[in-house]
Design an enzyme around this catalytic site. Structure first.
Site, PDB file in Angstrom:
ATOM      1  CE1 TYR A 131      -4.024   2.214   0.327  1.00 34.21           C
ATOM      2  CE2 TYR A 131      -2.348   3.301   2.143  1.00 34.21           C
ATOM      3  CZ  TYR A 131      -3.469   3.079   1.420  1.00 34.21           C
ATOM      4  OH  TYR A 131      -3.777   4.976   1.216  1.00 34.21           O
ATOM      5  CD  GLU A 219       6.876  -6.885   5.435  1.00 32.33           C
ATOM      6  OE1 GLU A 219       7.007  -6.531   4.574  1.00 32.33           O
ATOM      7  OE2 GLU A 219       5.501  -6.745   6.096  1.00 32.33           O
ATOM      8  N   GLY A 272      10.039 -12.222  38.989  1.00 34.99           N
ATOM      9  CA  GLY A 272      11.331 -12.909  38.970  1.00 34.99           C
ATOM     10  C   GLY A 272      11.487 -13.110  37.075  1.00 34.99           C
ATOM     11  N   GLY A 273      10.026 -12.470  37.109  1.00 35.30           N
ATOM     12  CA  GLY A 273       9.860 -13.253  35.092  1.00 35.30           C
ATOM     13  C   GLY A 273      11.365 -11.686  34.020  1.00 35.30           C
ATOM     14  CB  SER A 276       9.235  -8.113  36.690  1.00 34.10           C
ATOM     15  OG  SER A 276       9.818  -8.369  37.292  1.00 34.10           O
TER      16      SER A 276
END
Ligand code: XMP
Length: 561
Positions: A131, A219, A272-273, A276
């Site tokens: 487009y 892409e 703990g992820g 974060s």
């Protein structure tokens, strides 16, 4: 923790030796890295003088985020912005070129979105994709018509101008992915066709002053040389340097956080992820004890998870951490609840309540840190209706900002997930931690089907620990998006020795995925599945049957709930 020499032989055969677990060694590694390399803050990085950007103007194609990712993979900074973003917002980013994205509209439809005048008046290079190419054609005086049939799928691209800077390192013929209805009938003045496909004589066009159009999507993975074309555009046409590195990001970010926060106070909900943890580490590097992390143990974490997280962030990294063991509060509220949505609501609500209570004890706080990532930002700012755009609050702490009058500190809001992991590495967090699999906010509550009880959670924890241990020993952890156990509420008859048993059914779930939107069940080797199953039924009391989930997403989801 019991060490090897303290265990009785009987313990040894039944207990899972935690020192075998790679996650443990991860934390030990972190311990060694505490004093680790802190990136030097160079003047160049701080001033931002070097930062250059490619701006993708968003016309609404589903692939747009991928364009930005592909450009960032070239180590060039890139932002995806609504197509009608004013120049005042773009100029400070030091743009070196524009990409006009694909989109669902037709350029000849009334009110079709078009590129702002600055795109052409700036004399910067422009690449129109699908487009975007039609937009260029229309605005610069060419002609676009409705195609008689939609062209969708593979086409073979044949280069006619092999010397174009866009085509460096490209073979003369290469597959490309088409998805368009309208097509170019007449190129704008001064443009020539640089490549064609069987159905598109104008598959690639250019005007010799850095304005190009591609009829296909470079892409997507279906266009194998697409990344090369984008790379050629950013290096050879726009002249960008490779200076979007995570080292530079860390430097800039630390300086920026210092400036933004001043001598204010910041709180952060630590889980703990990956997100974060990276947020906490980055902010801590910048402002040290002005950051307080609140770590709520909801009693729904995996085995030893709370202890390890505390050890890493409090003992090893020396952060200010308020630890709240709220296991009883959560489990009391979950008593008798079987509906998964109700579980989620209760957990979210209780979390916010506890977080607020703890935050109030700290006294005056100025900022709330959040691990918002760039896809959240992009998704919440619709390109078509910026007026109604809303910023989504973070998945796991949703609702917090509305209740607490705090400024948001979101140092990762311009990063993709893979970049966050690289920042984690840059900050000295070892790979095993940085590549941790996602773990849902409501934790084991949604993997424990039916009522959540302490007894069921213990069974699930034991089974899950064995699974993780075997997956890691088989060196498959990093290849999987997620691998975990589910404790179903099905019980069935089994036989163990001379006894009949009536035990729980544990389901093993392991999936591969790129983004969790779709996922495929992992083809784990039979031997590995056999080891997992044998160990779970032998070592976990109350379980006598293990099944492997062989459904993909869709139609299933990754979690069971
Ligand atoms: P589903 O089950 O919908 O999950 O296929 C998609 C991905 O999202 C994770 N998930 C969550 N992550 N908080 C999170 O941070 C949540 O409440 C939550 N629920 C699901 C899930 O583990 C999977 O990776």
């Amino acid at each position: 923790m019991v060490n090897e020499s303290q265990k009785s032989p009987q313990d040894k055969s039944h207990r899972i030796a935690t020192t075998d677990d790679i996650e443990v060694s991860t934390y030990l590694e972190i311990a060694k890295e505490i004093g680790g390399e802190q990136p030097a803050i160079t003047e160049e990085a701080v001033s931002g003088a070097e930062r250059e950007a490619i701006i993708v103007l968003d016309f609404g194609s589903q692939y747009n985020m991928l364009i930005a990712r592909r450009v960032r993979e070239c180590q060039v900074y890139c932002e995806l912005l609504p197509y009608d973003t004013p120049w005042e917002k773009i100029a400070p980013l030091n743009p070196k070129g524009f990409i006009l994205s694909g989109g669902p509209a037709s350029v000849y439809a009334p009110n079709a979105p078009l590129a702002p005048a600055y795109v052409y008046e700036s004399h910067l290079p422009v690449l129109g994709i699908c487009y975007g190419m039609q937009v260029i054609t229309k605005q610069l005086g060419g002609k676009v018509t409705r195609g008689t049939k939609r062209e969708y799928g593979y086409a073979s691209l044949l280069l006619s101008e092999v010397d174009s800077p866009l085509f460096t390192d490209l073979p003369e013929s290469t597959p490309v992915w088409m998805s368009h209805g309208d097509k170019i009938e007449e190129m704008p003045p001064d443009f020539t066709a640089l490549a064609q496909t069987e159905n598109s004589p104008f598959a690639v066009i250019g005007n010799g002053t850095g304005i190009y159009g591609l009829q296909f999507h470079p892409e997507v993975a279906h266009t194998p040389e697409g990344a090369t074309i984008l790379r050629n555009f950013v290096y050879h046409v726009c002249g960008c340097k490779k200076n979007w590195t995570m080292g530079n990001f860390v430097n800039e970010s630390i300086a920026h956080i210092k400036e933004q926060v001043g001598d204010g106070k910041v709180i952060n909900a630590l889980s703990g992820g990956v997100d974060s943890s990276v947020v906490a580490t980055l902010i801590h590097r910048a402002i040290g004890d002005q950051l307080t992390c609140i770590f709520v143990n909801n009693g729904l974490l995996r085995r030893e998870e709370a202890d390890r997280t505390l050890k890493v962030f409090k003992n090893n990294l020396g952060m200010n951490i308020i630890y709240v063991d709220a296991t009883d509060r959560f489990l009391n509220r979950l008593k008798g609840v079987v509906d998964p949505e109700e579980k989620r609501m209760i957990i979210g609500e209780e979390f916010i309540r506890i977080f607020e209570e703890e935050a109030n004890k700290i006294g005056k706080v100025d900022f709330l840190a959040q691990g918002t990532l760039y896809p959240d930002v992009i998704e919440s700012v619709s390109s078509v209706s910026t007026a109604s755009a809303k910023i989504k609050s973070h998945h796991n702490v949703g609702g917090l900002p509305a209740k607490m009058v705090l400024n948001l500190l979101e140092p990762l809001r311009y990063l993709f997930k893979d970049e966050v992991r690289l920042v984690g590495k840059e900050l000295g967090l070892p790979e095993e931690m940085v590549w941790r699999q996602p773990f849902p906010g409501p934790g084991l509550a949604i993997r424990c089907i039916g009522e959540v009880t302490q007894e069921k959670l213990e069974i699930l924890r034991s089974a899950d620990f064995i699974l993780m241990n075997e997956i890691k020993k088989a060196k498959m952890y990093n290849q999987l998006w997620q691998s975990f156990c589910v404790l179903t509420d099905v019980r069935s008859v089994g036989v163990m020795g001379d006894y009949r048993t009536y035990g729980y059914l544990v389901a093993v779930r392991a999936v591969t995925s790129n983004d969790a939107m779709t996922a495929d069940w992992a083809r784990l080797p039979y031997d590995l599945l056999a080891r997992i199953s044998n160990r779970i039924v032998n070592e976990v009391d109350g379980v006598n049957r293990v099944v492997y989930d062989i459904t993909s997403k869709p139609p299933s989801t990754i979690e069971w709930e």
